[in-house]
Design a protein around this motif. Structure first.
Motif, PDB file in Angstrom:
ATOM      1  N   HIS A 482       0.873  -1.104  -0.059  1.00 52.32           N
ATOM      2  CA  HIS A 482      -0.192   0.005  -0.082  1.00 52.32           C
ATOM      3  C   HIS A 482       0.964   1.200  -0.042  1.00 52.32           C
ATOM      4  N   THR A 483       2.045   1.369   0.718  1.00 57.31           N
ATOM      5  CA  THR A 483       2.966   2.281   0.896  1.00 57.31           C
ATOM      6  C   THR A 483       3.369   2.701  -0.554  1.00 57.31           C
ATOM      7  N   LYS A 484       3.851   1.542  -1.130  1.00 62.37           N
ATOM      8  CA  LYS A 484       4.395   1.738  -2.638  1.00 62.37           C
ATOM      9  C   LYS A 484       3.413   2.320  -3.425  1.00 62.37           C
ATOM     10  N   ALA A 485       2.178   1.738  -3.693  1.00 64.84           N
ATOM     11  CA  ALA A 485       1.076   2.308  -4.402  1.00 64.84           C
ATOM     12  C   ALA A 485       0.819   3.698  -4.217  1.00 64.84           C
ATOM     13  N   LEU A 486       0.632   4.223  -2.788  1.00 64.40           N
ATOM     14  CA  LEU A 486       0.244   5.596  -2.160  1.00 64.40           C
ATOM     15  C   LEU A 486       1.610   6.514  -2.761  1.00 64.40           C
ATOM     16  N   GLU A 487       2.756   5.778  -2.689  1.00 67.99           N
ATOM     17  CA  GLU A 487       3.821   6.600  -3.033  1.00 67.99           C
ATOM     18  C   GLU A 487       3.946   7.102  -4.570  1.00 67.99           C
ATOM     19  N   ARG A 488       3.650   5.940  -5.113  1.00 64.96           N
ATOM     20  CA  ARG A 488       3.508   6.303  -6.798  1.00 64.96           C
ATOM     21  C   ARG A 488       2.476   7.167  -7.018  1.00 64.96           C
ATOM     22  N   VAL A 489       1.117   7.048  -6.544  1.00 63.45           N
ATOM     23  CA  VAL A 489       0.094   7.795  -6.827  1.00 63.45           C
ATOM     24  C   VAL A 489       0.304   9.351  -6.314  1.00 63.45           C
ATOM     25  N   PHE A 490       0.905   9.435  -5.172  1.00 59.29           N
ATOM     26  CA  PHE A 490       1.176  10.899  -4.641  1.00 59.29           C
ATOM     27  C   PHE A 490       2.373  11.578  -5.462  1.00 59.29           C
ATOM     28  N   ASP A 491       3.419  10.967  -5.687  1.00 55.30           N
ATOM     29  CA  ASP A 491       4.405  11.567  -6.477  1.00 55.30           C
ATOM     30  C   ASP A 491       4.052  12.012  -7.946  1.00 55.30           C
ATOM     31  N   ASP A 492       2.988  11.209  -8.341  1.00 53.96           N
ATOM     32  CA  ASP A 492       2.653  11.578  -9.798  1.00 53.96           C
ATOM     33  C   ASP A 492       1.747  12.881  -9.564  1.00 53.96           C
TER      34      ASP A 492
END
Length: 533
Positions: A482-492
């Motif tokens: 989940h952290t990896k998914a959130l990190e990718r979405v938020f950075d995008d």
């Protein structure tokens, strides 16, 4: 002997006068008055010997021409004030000793001189007393000219037509004349009177007639009291009474030898004439006594004592003194009336200025009110358009083609929360596109910036909530995914919306991004330790 008369007056709307009507009467013709929509017909008037338009020499040299109707209608059209001076008249007495042609040449020479002096156009009408006027007591030697001048200078335009431009110098106020380095108008009028004296005397001298003098009797050294001006009303009353008495005498078969004056001015002038006669008689007697007076062709010098007693002279002088006092009192009353009139005009001008200022402020207020109403209407229309756009953006679902949907489990609670974050990012992009459109107004841009600010706050707060949610998950692998998914979405989101965010939200986004990235590194270290790395 010719007498000197050269007087001037203005033809003014303030006195209910019209240049067209004045020209029609003096020339004895029919003229249409375009300003007032009426026709003045004096074509049956008697006593008009001639009436001619006289142009300044410069205009005449250019073969310019204008008829009487066009001239005076242009003079009326050139003035806008309701009390404007529309013409100036000079009245001159033409020497009866001259013949008709000489009198005409004399009047035209004077009119031409003034036309050239001021650049104005003259309308010269020469009158003679009619038989009817003579029968009613008028002087048969009363040949005179009424010369009307335009108050504005005449020029030729590009169409070779005569136009009236600026006011002639004689029409300027004393204040304006002083600014131009000129003498007062009274001095100007005195100079014109002297011009008439010079022109008339040249003609009189040609025929060996006695000359005229523009100076007052006092300046000429003559002990003569000037008469009062009768005016048109008193003159008519005297002539009517004269004609009636003459007709009555004729009916009775009596000899008519005149009547006593019927007006106060007539009575005063009769007394002044008697006084002047007595003074003249006494002066002649004094000359005889001093042997300085010789009767032409007298066969023998013979002294005859004067029949004029001192008592008669004293009575005459008393009458004249009373007339002088009456004149002084009349002048005082006139000056007081003029002062009151000036005060009234000044107050009227102040009232008019105040009224104009009130009207200006009222018009300004109404114009401002109209602008405000227009602005309100425009803003209402803009806000209505914004609301429609807001409803469209708010209710638009997340695009199924979004590039990050493949990394999200749409059915999980966490996936639904990430969808909300992506939906907010989609709204931010939609608002940014709407803001960049050329038709978007400044007011709509302000509303859009408010929406973007709110969305930016929601993105950061929702991202923090997601991060807190991840931290509460017990399973390490799930937290890491989940952290990896959130990190990718938020950075995008942070990279794509960098320019759309306010500086405040950019700082918040960097802070949240640092928290997510830091937590991601912490999880990775924890997982490595659990795997024995």
């Amino acid at each position: 002997m010719a007498i000197f008369i050269a007087s001037t007056k203005s033809i003014s709307r303030g006195n209910g006068q019209s240049a067209v009507a004045s020209a029609s009467y003096r020339a004895g013709v029919e003229l249409e008055d375009k300003r007032y929509g009426k026709t003045h017909d004096y074509s049956k008037k008697h006593g008009v010997m001639s009436a001619d338009i006289i142009l300044p020499t410069a205009l005449a040299a250019d073969n310019a021409d204008i008829n009487r109707s066009d001239l005076w209608n242009k003079a009326e059209a050139a003035e806008k004030r309701k009390d404007a001076r529309v013409a100036r008249e000079w009245l001159i007495n033409l020497p009866h000793e001259l013949n008709e042609q000489d009198r005409k040449e004399l009047a035209h020479q004077f009119a031409q001189t003034l036309a050239d002096r001021y650049g104005t156009i003259a309308d010269c009408a020469i009158h003679q007393p009619t038989d009817k006027e003579i029968e009613r007591g008028a002087d048969p030697r009363n040949f005179h000219a009424h010369i009307l001048f335009t108050t504005r200078c005449a020029e030729i335009d590009d169409n070779h037509e005569i136009i009236l431009t600026d006011k002639a110098t004689i029409e300027l106020s004393d204040k304006k004349r002083r600014e131009l380095g000129m003498e007062r108008v009274s001095h100007e009028i005195k100079e014109v009177r002297q011009i008439w004296e010079q022109i008339a005397n040249e003609k009189l001298a040609e025929h060996d007639h006695k000359l005229i003098d523009s100076r007052s009797y006092a300046l000429q050294g003559l002990n003569i009291e000037p008469q009062l001006k009768m005016g048109s009303v008193a003159t008519k009353l005297e002539r009517d009474a004269y004609a009636e008495a003459k007709a009555t005498a004729k009916e009775k078969g009596e000899v008519f030898d005149g009547i006593a004056p019927v007006t106060i001015r007539g009575e005063i002038n009769l007394m002044i004439n008697e006084r002047n006669r007595l003074v003249r008689t006494r002066e002649l007697a004094d000359l005889r006594e001093s042997q300085l007076f010789i009767v032409p062709a007298a066969p023998k010098l013979e002294y005859k004592p004067s029949n004029v007693s001192n008592n008669e002279l004293e009575q005459a002088e008393s009458v004249v003194e009373r007339v002088k006092q009456a004149r002084i009192q009349r002048q005082i009353a006139k000056e007081a009336a003029d002062a009151l009139e000036k005060q009234r005009i000044a107050q009227q001008q102040r009232d008019m200025a105040a009224q104009k200022e009130r009207e200006r402020l009222l018009a300004q207020e109404k114009a401002q009110q109209r602008r405000l109403e227009q602005q309100r209407a425009q803003i209402a229309a803009q806000e209505a358009d914004f609301k429609a756009q807001h409803d469209h953006i708010s209710h638009q679902g997340l695009s199924s083609q979004h590039r990050l949907l493949k990394i999200i489990d749409q059915k999980s609670d966490f996936g639904q929360r990430l969808n909300t974050l992506l939906h907010l990012e989609q709204q931010m992009s939609a608002w940014q596109r709407y803001r960049s459109e050329s038709s978007t107004t400044d007011h709509q841009k302000q509303l859009i910036d408010q929406e973007k600010h709110e969305i930016g706050s929601l993105i950061t707060s929702h991202s923090k909530q997601l991060l807190d949610h991840i931290k509460s998950i017990s399973d390490l692998s799930t937290r890491q995914a989940h952290t990896k998914a959130l990190e990718r979405v938020f950075d995008d989101i942070k990279d794509r919306q960098q320019s759309a965010l306010s500086p405040e939200h950019q700082r918040q986004m960097r802070t949240v991004s640092a928290e997510i990235n830091g937590y991601s590194r912490d999880i990775n270290r924890s997982r490595g330790m659990s795997l024995g790395f």
